[in-house]
Design a protein around this motif. Structure first.
Motif, short mmCIF file in Angstrom:
data_model
loop_
_atom_site.label_atom_id
_atom_site.label_comp_id
_atom_site.label_asym_id
_atom_site.label_seq_id
_atom_site.Cartn_x
_atom_site.Cartn_y
_atom_site.Cartn_z
N ALA A 1 -8.11 32.06 1.12
CA ALA A 1 -9.58 32.59 1.12
C ALA A 1 -8.78 34.01 1.98
N LEU A 2 -8.64 34.11 2.61
CA LEU A 2 -7.71 35.42 3.32
C LEU A 2 -6.54 35.46 3.04
N GLN A 3 -5.82 35.84 1.92
CA GLN A 3 -4.82 35.68 1.52
C GLN A 3 -4.59 37.17 1.09
N GLU A 4 -5.25 37.92 0.18
CA GLU A 4 -5.57 39.24 0.38
C GLU A 4 -5.42 40.19 0.95
N ASP A 5 -6.19 39.82 1.94
CA ASP A 5 -6.53 40.18 3.37
C ASP A 5 -5.09 40.67 4.30
N LEU A 6 -5.58 39.24 4.41
CA LEU A 6 -3.85 38.83 5.04
C LEU A 6 -2.75 39.75 4.46
N GLU A 7 -2.33 39.94 3.12
CA GLU A 7 -1.09 40.95 2.61
C GLU A 7 -1.89 42.23 2.93
N HIS A 8 -3.01 42.99 2.68
CA HIS A 8 -3.51 44.19 3.53
C HIS A 8 -2.59 44.38 4.95
N LEU A 9 -3.20 43.90 5.63
CA LEU A 9 -3.11 43.44 7.00
C LEU A 9 -2.12 44.21 7.45
N ARG A 10 -0.50 43.56 6.16
CA ARG A 10 0.45 44.01 6.62
C ARG A 10 1.52 45.63 5.79
N SER A 11 0.65 45.19 4.59
CA SER A 11 1.55 46.13 4.39
C SER A 11 0.72 47.88 4.30
N HIS A 12 -0.48 47.51 4.72
CA HIS A 12 -1.21 49.26 4.88
C HIS A 12 -0.53 48.97 6.41
N TYR A 13 -1.53 48.26 7.23
CA TYR A 13 -1.94 48.24 9.03
C TYR A 13 0.02 47.75 10.01
N GLY A 14 0.47 47.64 9.22
CA GLY A 14 2.02 46.72 9.61
C GLY A 14 2.01 45.93 10.41
N PHE A 15 1.15 44.88 10.42
CA PHE A 15 0.95 44.18 11.46
C PHE A 15 1.75 42.62 10.89
N ASP A 16 2.62 42.08 11.16
CA ASP A 16 3.38 41.36 11.01
C ASP A 16 2.25 40.28 11.42
N VAL A 17 1.77 39.14 9.87
CA VAL A 17 1.31 38.89 9.94
C VAL A 17 1.55 37.26 10.20
N ASN A 18 2.79 37.04 10.10
CA ASN A 18 4.02 35.57 9.98
C ASN A 18 4.66 35.54 11.14
N ARG A 19 4.36 35.67 12.09
CA ARG A 19 3.99 35.55 13.86
C ARG A 19 3.34 35.18 14.44
N TRP A 20 2.22 34.70 13.69
CA TRP A 20 1.13 33.37 13.54
C TRP A 20 1.52 32.14 12.76
N LYS A 21 1.77 31.03 13.35
CA LYS A 21 2.02 29.70 13.31
C LYS A 21 1.93 29.04 12.15
N ASN A 22 0.45 29.38 11.29
CA ASN A 22 -0.50 28.72 10.24
C ASN A 22 -0.60 30.01 8.99
#
Length: 300
Positions: A276-297
């Motif tokens: 459910a969060l996939q698209e938002d997480l992609e947006h968080l990374r691509s638009h705001y430069g936040f490294d979501v892959n640092r989260w273990k889950n």
């Protein structure tokens, strides 16, 4: 150990034009209480009389005069920043459609003040688990039981790009600071230096209580005693909570409360949430430069 001293409210209607406000806008269950308490120690910061005034989402109709009264302006002439922390300012969901960012922008234009925003982001799986456990202690949060499936609103709250996007639409990017909860937890001093630099205040200040954890669910217990429901209905419980220091609250919970079994999301729940969060997480990374892959889950 006592909580940082917070001034009593002042009913004076001081002209606040040019004043800088720092708002910790979320996320919910991401360490906002601890960050507020630490920053309240700084001599250049004036903390709000209550950490979470909820003005821009629940009390906006009380007007600017009320909001100004939440700080003792006579005492903060030498302080550069007026601080508050209301994590529900980033709770823009179908169930809670109050758009705090829009109201803050209106207030800014009317009062000619500057706003800076701090947004703590946490691994969404951990955040949602923490939110569920919080709801067990505070049933009035009205979260759908996990036995009935994952509450859709908790997923919407965890759409960080969507939530913070409301602020980027209305305020300059340089006035918005995104912080990783894990960094804050592992090295709070380094995070506090970063926040001070962002706010334009002395970043060499030594925060004495930066190791203290506020609002820890390991310390939390659900209050259970005769007459509690009456206190909640009349609002007296909320008044008592504001008058007590955090340390005295913890003592009261130990005496009058009971521990709750912790909610743990199943793998099925986790997979459902991340999809459910996939698209938002992609947006968080691509638009705001936040490294979501640092989260273990999370793996994008």
């Amino acid at each position: 150990m006592t909580s940082p001293k917070i001034a009593a409210p002042n009913t004076a209607t001081r002209n606040i034009a040019g004043r800088k406000f720092a708002l910790i806008v979320g996320g919910i269950k991401c360490g906002t209480t601890s960050l507020f308490r630490y920053l309240s120690e700084h001599p250049e910061i004036a903390p709000c009389v209550e950490k979470e005034p909820k003005f821009f989402n629940r009390r906006y109709d009380r007007g600017a005069k009320y909001y100004k009264s939440l700080w003792d302006w006579k005492e903060i002439n030498d302080q550069k920043v007026a601080l508050e922390a209301t994590p529900s300012y980033t709770r823009f969901t179908t169930r809670n459609p109050e758009n705090s960012a829009k109201k803050i922008a209106e207030f800014k234009a009317q009062e000619n003040v500057e706003f800076k925003f701090i947004y703590l982001l946490r691994d969404p799986i951990e955040r949602i688990e923490s939110h569920y456990n919080h709801s067990q202690i505070y049933p009035r949060t009205k979260v759908r039981p996990i036995s009935e499936g994952v509450d859709a609103e908790l997923i919407e709250i965890s759409k960080y790009a969507m939530q913070i996007g409301e602020y980027y639409q209305r305020f300059p990017a340089e006035n918005i600071l995104l912080l990783n909860f894990d960094d804050f937890k592992q090295d709070s001093q380094a995070t506090l230096v970063q926040v001070c630099q962002f706010l334009g205040i002395d970043s060499n200040h030594q925060f004495e209580k930066s190791g203290v954890v506020y609002n820890s669910q390991d310390q939390r217990r659900k209050l259970a005693f005769p007459g509690l429901s009456l206190l909640e209905r009349t609002g007296l419980k909320s008044v008592a909570s504001q008058l007590l220091s955090e340390e005295r609250k913890q003592v009261a919970r130990k005496i009058l409360g009971r521990k709750q079994a912790r909610v743990k999301l199943s793998q099925g729940h986790r997979d459902y949430i991340l999809k459910a969060l996939q698209e938002d997480l992609e947006h968080l990374r691509s638009h705001y430069g936040f490294d979501v892959n640092r989260w273990k889950n999370v793996e994008i």
